[in-house]
Design a protein around this motif. Structure first.
Motif, mmCIF file in Angstrom:
data_model
loop_
_atom_site.group_PDB
_atom_site.id
_atom_site.type_symbol
_atom_site.label_atom_id
_atom_site.label_comp_id
_atom_site.label_asym_id
_atom_site.label_seq_id
_atom_site.Cartn_x
_atom_site.Cartn_y
_atom_site.Cartn_z
ATOM 1 N N THR A 140 0.830 -1.208 0.000
ATOM 2 C CA THR A 140 0.000 0.000 0.000
ATOM 3 C C THR A 140 0.862 1.255 0.000
ATOM 4 O OG1 THR A 140 -1.760 -1.159 1.197
ATOM 5 C CG2 THR A 140 -1.796 1.252 1.241
ATOM 6 N N ALA A 141 1.904 1.263 0.828
ATOM 7 C CA ALA A 141 2.773 2.438 0.902
ATOM 8 C C ALA A 141 3.505 2.666 -0.426
ATOM 9 C CB ALA A 141 3.785 2.265 2.038
ATOM 10 N N ILE A 142 4.066 1.596 -0.983
ATOM 11 C CA ILE A 142 4.789 1.741 -2.251
ATOM 12 C C ILE A 142 3.822 2.080 -3.378
ATOM 13 C CG2 ILE A 142 6.185 0.509 -3.958
ATOM 14 C CD1 ILE A 142 7.474 -0.989 -1.676
ATOM 15 N N GLY A 143 2.643 1.483 -3.349
ATOM 16 C CA GLY A 143 1.644 1.810 -4.359
ATOM 17 C C GLY A 143 1.215 3.267 -4.290
ATOM 18 N N PHE A 144 1.153 3.815 -3.088
ATOM 19 C CA PHE A 144 0.797 5.229 -2.938
ATOM 20 C C PHE A 144 1.862 6.123 -3.564
ATOM 21 C CE2 PHE A 144 1.128 9.190 -0.486
ATOM 22 C CZ PHE A 144 -0.144 9.711 -0.679
ATOM 23 N N VAL A 145 3.134 5.808 -3.299
ATOM 24 C CA VAL A 145 4.224 6.607 -3.868
ATOM 25 C C VAL A 145 4.253 6.478 -5.383
ATOM 26 C CG1 VAL A 145 6.724 6.914 -3.935
ATOM 27 C CG2 VAL A 145 5.601 6.457 -1.757
ATOM 28 N N THR A 146 4.229 5.227 -5.859
ATOM 29 C CA THR A 146 4.317 4.990 -7.303
ATOM 30 C C THR A 146 3.112 5.556 -8.036
ATOM 31 O OG1 THR A 146 5.551 2.955 -6.854
ATOM 32 C CG2 THR A 146 4.628 3.216 -9.059
#
Length: 310
Positions: free
Chosen positions: A31-37
């Motif tokens: 979720t965190a990486i998806g938010f950044v990407t």
């Protein structure tokens, strides 16, 4: 007594254990990486092609020079003409996301290595493993833990591309001249002040070289990450391979090369200091200050001296 030990079986057991016991943590990471990407990709893809070309051209003019700005303008216009602008922005978002995550993790790790030989001894074999492991191997656990899409592609890219920024941060801090350290200590710097005001500024060229290499390695993962749905220019190259379409593969590869050259030259300029238009403006500003100071001191300016000599 025969020992039946399989490294592959041990890896399977480890992966299955992680999947069975750490799924909530994996979901949080995704979720965190998806938010950044997703945030970076949404911004870049939403920029109109002409505006994006103008921004990168102006940035090239500011940081590198007018000759490279012309190259960037023509090359990016060619990418847009080939219909690959959206794929280029998707690739750029993947590279920037992976670079941001790698820098956030890598620079503190490099600082820890520079401050402790024990930490350096522990991290060095890990970095060796990350650099020498075939890139395709990273796709297997990334896909198993995080499924398909940009998130596992970003994670695999981070693992593959992070070692340079860690190593060069460590190297840059260790190579700061001892005279600078002694001067900082003589002025009463605390360890944190010594790090942020003496060591990191002097190590910045080395750190920026590490960031540059991280960006280049991230771009090299573009085609490989497309195999697990990362998207971007890798899809064009992968489609060309699957269909034996030389034209499509060449266009995708050419767009990757153009993006690599633009990012390489711009990021190199940050490691070398002011350049291009910035250097010219700084020179003009400094000349104006010198002329103003000379006039205030009663010293005639250059033009006035030339007129008097004539």
């Amino acid at each position: 007594m025969d020992l039946d030990f399989s490294v592959g079986h041990g890896a399977d057991v480890t992966v299955n254990y992680i999947l069975d016991n750490f799924t909530p943590a994996l979901d949080a990471i995704a979720t965190a990486i998806g938010f950044v990407t997703g945030g970076i990709q949404g911004v870049l893809v939403g920029i109109p092609p002409l505006a994006g070309i103008a921004i990168l051209t102006i940035l090239s003019l500011w940081r590198v020079g007018w000759k490279f700005a012309i190259f960037a303008l023509v090359s990016l216009a060619l990418v847009n003409h080939m219909g690959l602008w959206e794929g280029t922005m998707e690739t750029l978002s993947l590279v920037l996301s992976a670079t941001v995550i790698a820098v956030v993790i890598g620079i503190p790790a490099g600082i820890a290595m520079a401050r402790s030989d024990r930490v350096a001894g522990l991290l060095r074999p890990v970095l060796d493993l990350m650099q020498t492991m075939p890139a395709f191997v990273y796709l297997i656990p990334a896909a198993m833990f995080f499924g398909l899409g940009a998130v596992p592609g970003t994670i695999a890219t981070v693992i593959f591309a992070m070692p340079p920024v860690v190593r060069l941060t460590n190297l840059g801090i260790r190579q700061v001249h001892s005279e600078f350290i002694e001067a900082g200590l003589a002025f009463g710097c605390t360890p944190s002040q010594l790090l942020f005001k003496v060591q990191l500024p002097n190590a910045m060229p080395s750190i920026m070289a590490g960031v540059n290499q991280t960006i280049m390695l991230s771009l090299s993962m573009v085609v490989i990450a497309s195999m697990i749905g990362a998207g971007g220019l890798g899809n064009s190259v992968l489609t060309g391979i699957q269909r034996l379409d030389v034209g499509a593969g060449f266009e995708g590869g050419l767009a990757v090369v153009i993006l690599a050259v633009v990012l390489d030259r711009i990021t190199q300029s940050f490691g070398k200091g002011s350049s291009g238009l910035l250097s010219f403006l700084a020179f003009r500003k400094a000349s104006g200050r010198i002329q103003a100071a000379s006039q205030a001191a009663g010293v005639p300016a250059d033009n006035e001296r030339r007129s008097a000599a004539a």
